[in-house]
Scaffold this motif. Structure first.
Motif, PDB file in Angstrom:
ATOM      1  N   ASP A   1       0.831  -1.204   0.000  1.00  0.00           N
ATOM      2  CA  ASP A   1       0.000   0.000   0.000  1.00  0.00           C
ATOM      3  C   ASP A   1       0.871   1.261   0.000  1.00  0.00           C
ATOM      4  O   ASP A   1       0.551   2.248  -0.661  1.00  0.00           O
ATOM      5  N   GLN A   2       1.968   1.220   0.734  1.00  0.00           N
ATOM      6  CA  GLN A   2       2.890   2.354   0.722  1.00  0.00           C
ATOM      7  C   GLN A   2       3.638   2.439  -0.603  1.00  0.00           C
ATOM      8  O   GLN A   2       3.896   3.528  -1.116  1.00  0.00           O
ATOM      9  N   LEU A   3       3.980   1.290  -1.162  1.00  0.00           N
ATOM     10  CA  LEU A   3       4.685   1.266  -2.442  1.00  0.00           C
ATOM     11  C   LEU A   3       3.788   1.698  -3.589  1.00  0.00           C
ATOM     12  O   LEU A   3       4.275   2.187  -4.622  1.00  0.00           O
ATOM     13  N   LYS A   4       2.499   1.535  -3.404  1.00  0.00           N
ATOM     14  CA  LYS A   4       1.535   1.856  -4.466  1.00  0.00           C
ATOM     15  C   LYS A   4       1.622   3.319  -4.874  1.00  0.00           C
ATOM     16  O   LYS A   4       1.563   3.654  -6.065  1.00  0.00           O
ATOM     17  N   TYR A   5       1.784   4.231  -3.943  1.00  0.00           N
ATOM     18  CA  TYR A   5       1.818   5.656  -4.260  1.00  0.00           C
ATOM     19  C   TYR A   5       3.027   6.002  -5.120  1.00  0.00           C
ATOM     20  O   TYR A   5       2.948   6.842  -6.015  1.00  0.00           O
ATOM     21  N   SER A   6       4.156   5.340  -4.865  1.00  0.00           N
ATOM     22  CA  SER A   6       5.352   5.656  -5.637  1.00  0.00           C
ATOM     23  C   SER A   6       5.277   5.114  -7.063  1.00  0.00           C
ATOM     24  O   SER A   6       5.931   5.630  -7.964  1.00  0.00           O
ATOM     25  N   LYS A   7       4.486   4.056  -7.285  1.00  0.00           N
ATOM     26  CA  LYS A   7       4.385   3.463  -8.619  1.00  0.00           C
ATOM     27  C   LYS A   7       3.080   3.825  -9.322  1.00  0.00           C
ATOM     28  O   LYS A   7       2.774   3.277 -10.369  1.00  0.00           O
TER      29      LYS A   7
END
Length: 586
Positions: free
Chosen positions: A305-311
């Motif tokens: 979920d945190q990685l989602k914003y960066s990608k």
């Protein structure tokens, strides 16, 4: 002894007494007195003996009566109807009667003791099983000796107790089987949930541990009730954990699909994702719903979920590329630059949640697929129309070739293709008519014009129909002109009595039959015929890119029409030059 008795008989003693009295000189009175006293003493002795004999007889009679009563009571208690109650009837004396009844009485006494012992064991077992079922007795605890009703020792009573014991033993066996089944269920649930089975089961009852034999396990109502309660609690815990794990697995799948996570990375969570659609009964793998598995899934969801914003930007542009591919495959032109700028602005501003943006793009993709499905039938016919027009163009080039009938390599293949092309060309008018009808119906249904690479399909079809009509009229005019030319040539060939043959006209006639420098043909069809083919070729090129706008396509169409008009004027000028007579020829 007999001699002694003879020597000491009453008569001899009396004689001796008479002798003694004679010697002494006892008087008769004294003698009578002594004799009377002797008679009295003898009577007393006889009387005592008779009394003793009577008393002994009474005791024997009492013993006989007691034996008869005991025999009757034992026979009645034991239910022995075949026993003879009065065996003394065949005897004469009391002692004989007692002797006759003693064996039967002894036999029934032994039978009574055995029956009482058997009944006591059965009743003790019954009371013990009842105590185990009620929970008042622990397994292996002995019960007090029961009170036996000695008046009812019949075989029927024994069978009743035996039947009752069999029923209780069957119930005990059933309860034990049920307890063992519940214990197995608790073991499986603890195994799936990753819980300590020994601790859980001993909290129900200490005898349910695996180290204790089955015969010593508690089968009481309280134990069964606690087992049912424990199983219900574990099942509810299993259901809640599975629901939580399935929610996390669904989030994992969504995030994986969102970020195009490779299968290698997904495979490390197969033990979680495999239960995404499973029912509670289907989840049986050891530790499948343990807390550490749920924590692992929770941690991975939070990380993704945190990685989602960066990608998110990369994902959004991939979705946009999919959308553009769908529209390009259906010949719908999109302003890709504006779409990319809009996506970039939404991501940078943060006004829309990434999941909402992706959901919106997925909705657009779904809508595009629906539109593509609605356009599919028309586009398939457009493809057929384009292919037919290409074959028509090839057929015209093939017809203009003077060497087409030469027996060169591949000539027979071109001949077969020409035959098939003529069939396709003959179906073009009906195909165009069907296309127009379906396109108009589609536009009425959707309320928007049907665009093909940025150009209205109806406009393209109308232009094609007009060009085809002009081509047909041009063919007709050229046939008429050719007929007139042939008539003039026939007049020039009349010989010395008529007009001379003009070699220039002959050359001009041959020129009409050949290919013109500007691309016209001998059948009078101007190069305008090629304008629709050029336009369709441009449409094919636009289909591969899908990036041209409507204005550019309209310019291409206008250029094709201008080129066709210029070719038509050039052909007319050339034909006019060929048909003019040369000075001095008449």
């Amino acid at each position: 002894m007999a001699a002694f008795l003879r020597e000491t008989s009453c008569g001899s003693l009396l004689q001796k007494l008479q002798l003694v009295w004679d010697e002494v000189g006892e008087s008769e009175e004294d003698r009578d007195k002594v004799l009377f006293q002797l008679d009295q003493e003898c009577l007393d002795v006889y009387k005592r003996k008779v009394d003793q004999a009577i008393k002994s007889r009474d005791l024997l009679l009492q013993a006989l009566d007691y034996s008869k009563t005991e025999l009757a009571r034992l026979a009645s208690a034991l239910g022995e109807k075949s026993i003879e109650i009065s065996p003394e009837k065949t005897a004469r004396t009391i002692k004989e009667q007692l002797t006759a009844i003693a064996p039967t009485l002894e036999q029934l006494g032994k039978k009574k003791k055995e029956r009482m012992k058997e009944l006591a064991n059965i009743q003790s077992r019954i009371e013990q099983i009842r105590g185990e079922i009620a929970g008042t007795l622990e397994i292996g605890q002995q019960v007090a000796l029961p009170q036996i009703n000695e008046d009812d020792l019949t075989v029927q009573k024994l069978r009743e107790f035996q039947s009752q014991l069999q029923g209780l033993e069957k119930e005990k066996s059933s309860r034990l089987e049920k307890v063992l089944d519940h214990v197995c269920t608790v073991h499986d649930l603890c195994n799936v949930l990753g819980m300590d089975f020994c601790r859980t089961i001993t909290e129900v009852h200490s005898s349910l541990d695996d180290s204790i034999g089955n015969e010593n396990k508690s089968i009481s109502n309280d134990t069964l009730s606690k087992l049912d309660s424990t199983i219900a609690t574990l099942n509810e815990d299993k259901r809640l954990r599975l629901k939580k794990l399935q929610e996390l697995a669904t989030q994992l799948y969504d995030l994986w699909d969102l970020m195009d996570t490779p299968m290698e990375e997904r495979s490390s969570f197969d033990h979680i994702s495999c239960n995404r659609t499973a029912t509670v009964e289907e989840v049986m793998a050891p530790g499948a719903l343990a807390f550490d598995i749920i924590d692992q899934a929770q941690t991975e969801v939070e990380r993704l979920d945190q990685l989602k914003y960066s990608k998110m930007k990369e994902i959004a542009f991939k979705k946009q590329a999919i959308l553009e591919d769908i529209y390009a495959s259906t010949h719908v032109v999109l302003d890709t630059a504006v779409a990319h700028e809009k996506i970039h602005a939404l991501i940078e501003s943060g006004n829309m949640e990434p999941s909402e943006l992706i959901a919106d793009m997925d909705s657009q993709i779904l809508k595009a697929k629906e539109e593509a499905l609605s356009r599919k039938e028309i586009l398939d016919k457009v493809e057929r129309w384009i292919c037919s027009c290409e074959e028509e163009s090839w057929l015209e080039d093939y017809t203009r070739d003077d060497n087409r009938y030469n027996s060169g390599r591949g000539a027979h293949l071109n001949l077969k293709r020409a035959e098939k092309a003529r069939v396709l060309v003959s179906k073009i008018p009906a195909l165009v008519e069907t296309l127009v009808a379906k396109t108009r119906a589609w536009e009425e249904n959707h309320g928007v014009p049907f665009m093909y690479d940025g150009v209205s399909l109806l406009a393209m079809l109308d232009e094609y129909v007009i060009l085809r009509q002009e081509k047909e009229e041009e063919k007709k005019r050229m046939r008429e002109q050719k007929r007139q030319t042939e008539q003039l040539l026939n007049i020039d060939r009349e010989g010395p009595f008529g007009t001379r043959v003009n070699p220039y006209k002959v050359t001009s006639a041959k020129k009409v039959a050949g290919t013109k420098p500007n691309g016209g043909t001998s059948n009078g069809t101007p190069s305008r015929r090629l304008s629709i083919n050029n336009q369709l070729n441009e449409s094919k090129n636009a289909r591969s890119s899908g990036k041209d706008d409507k204005k550019g396509a309209s310019k291409n169409t206008a250029a094709s029409l201008n080129e066709a008009a210029a070719d038509k004027e050039a052909d007319l000028s050339a034909e006019k030059f060929d048909t003019e007579p040369i000075a001095g020829s008449t």
